[in-house]
Design an enzyme around this catalytic site. Structure first.
Site, PDB file in Angstrom:
ATOM      1  CB  THR A 180      -0.954   0.054   1.195  1.00 34.70           C
ATOM      2  OG1 THR A 180      -1.473   1.354   1.381  1.00 34.70           O
ATOM      3  CG2 THR A 180       0.173  -0.277   2.650  1.00 34.70           C
ATOM      4  CE1 TYR A 230      -3.961  -1.890   5.339  1.00 31.56           C
ATOM      5  CE2 TYR A 230      -3.531   0.377   4.707  1.00 31.56           C
ATOM      6  CZ  TYR A 230      -3.812  -0.913   4.354  1.00 31.56           C
ATOM      7  OH  TYR A 230      -3.958  -1.375   3.147  1.00 31.56           O
TER       8      TYR A 230
END
Length: 338
Positions: free
Chosen positions: A124, A164
């Protein structure tokens, strides 16, 4: 070729799996079916052809070891993961166990029992943090990054923010280090925003799909205002599922050229959208008025992320083909059909 897709019933996984079936590839899909839409995607895939489905949890070392030793895949798309920033803040331990522990389970099983297996990992842009070290301008509809007008490349400093970002970043680095230390054939894709059919979006994950859902509701006469975080000028480059399929399978054919590397992946500046610009596309396409209320900015949200993809383009001659306008229309049409 024998291909394993972890998280194969998710949005990206089901798109890649459907293409694999169309090509006659020997396919194994591994998923715990916990996400919204996963069971629907499994049923859809089952209608397309024959494949092995393994119901298991990436956190369970025994599940993963049995998966690798039983099927001995030639290649793996590792997509199983916890994918929402908000969930990572609500439950950081679970986020860690899935993204870091699960990835290590896979890497260790491959290292010990099937070391020739190619692994392409879905990482990501959040590994770069909030990117507040750069200068931004604000226009009527979007933020622009003065220092990086054409996007962020892989030299951008890693700066994990939020649980995250930490968990995906740790998995990202383990993937690269297992190539360096153990000689595994691993590749890391640091994704910006992905969207397309089979994406059962939620409030905290899959923003293009989520707001297409809102547009469908408005078109159907449900006119209650929805919420957005921030002022709507946040920008991401968007990449349609058709281009994701092309990317992953082109990369798979060229693993020897790109193993041990990380690549920024996105639609590039020409396919970048702010929330406000997405709403305008949907309003024009659907002849609706999208009214919303503003919530505070999300923790660690990037004002702008646009991928500079020169590294992957130069390596495997891949670039996006689906424009943001066409892709959003495809997304709306699929959403309205379900």
């Amino acid at each position: 070729m024998k291909l394993l897709i972890t998280g194969g019933c998710g949005f990206l996984g089901s798109n890649l799996a459907s293409f694999a079936l169309s090509q006659g590839i020997d396919l194994i899909v591994f998923d715990n079916l916990s996400r919204k839409g996963a069971t629907d995607n499994l049923h859809w895939l089952s209608s397309l052809g024959n494949f092995e489905f393994v119901h298991g949890d990436i956190r369970n070392k025994n599940d993963v070891t049995r998966l690798i030793t039983k099927y001995m895949p030639d290649s793996c798309f590792h997509l199983a993961g916890q994918v929402a920033m908000t969930t990572s803040i609500d439950n950081p331990c679970m986020d860690f166990e899935i993204n870091v522990g699960g990835t290590l389970n896979l890497l260790e099983a491959v290292r010990q029992y099937n070391s020739n297996c190619n692994i392409i990992y879905s990482s990501t842009n959040k590994v770069y943090g909030d990117l507040e070290q750069y200068k931004y301008n604000e226009t009527e509809t979007r933020y622009t990054c003065v220092d990086k007008p054409n996007g962020y490349d892989e030299s951008t400093q890693l700066d994990f923010h939020s649980p995250y970002g930490c968990s995906k970043g740790a998995a990202d680095q383990y993937m690269l280090d297992y190539a360096r230390i153990f000689g595994l054939n691993t590749v890391v894709f640091r994704h910006s925003s992905m969207y397309g059919g089979r994406q059962f979006a939620t409030y905290d994950q899959g923003w293009v799909g989520w707001f297409c859902q809102k547009a469908v509701e408005i078109k159907n006469g449900i006119n209650k205002p929805f919420t957005i975080s921030g002022n709507g000028k946040q920008v991401r480059d968007v990449l349609h599922a058709e281009d994701m399929i092309s990317l992953y399978f082109t990369a798979l054919a060229n693993v020897s050229k790109i193993r041990g590397n990380a690549f920024n992946i996105g639609g590039t500046i020409v396919n970048s959208l702010s929330l406000l610009e997405l709403f305008k596309l949907l309003e024009d396409y659907c002849n609706i008025d999208m009214r919303f209320t503003n919530l505070p900015v999300r923790e660690s949200d990037q004002r702008v992320f646009v991928a500079d993809i020169k590294k992957i383009t130069n390596a495997i001659d891949w670039s996006p083909k689906v424009s943001a306008k066409d892709g959003v229309q495809k997304m709306y049409d699929w959403t309205s059909s379900i």
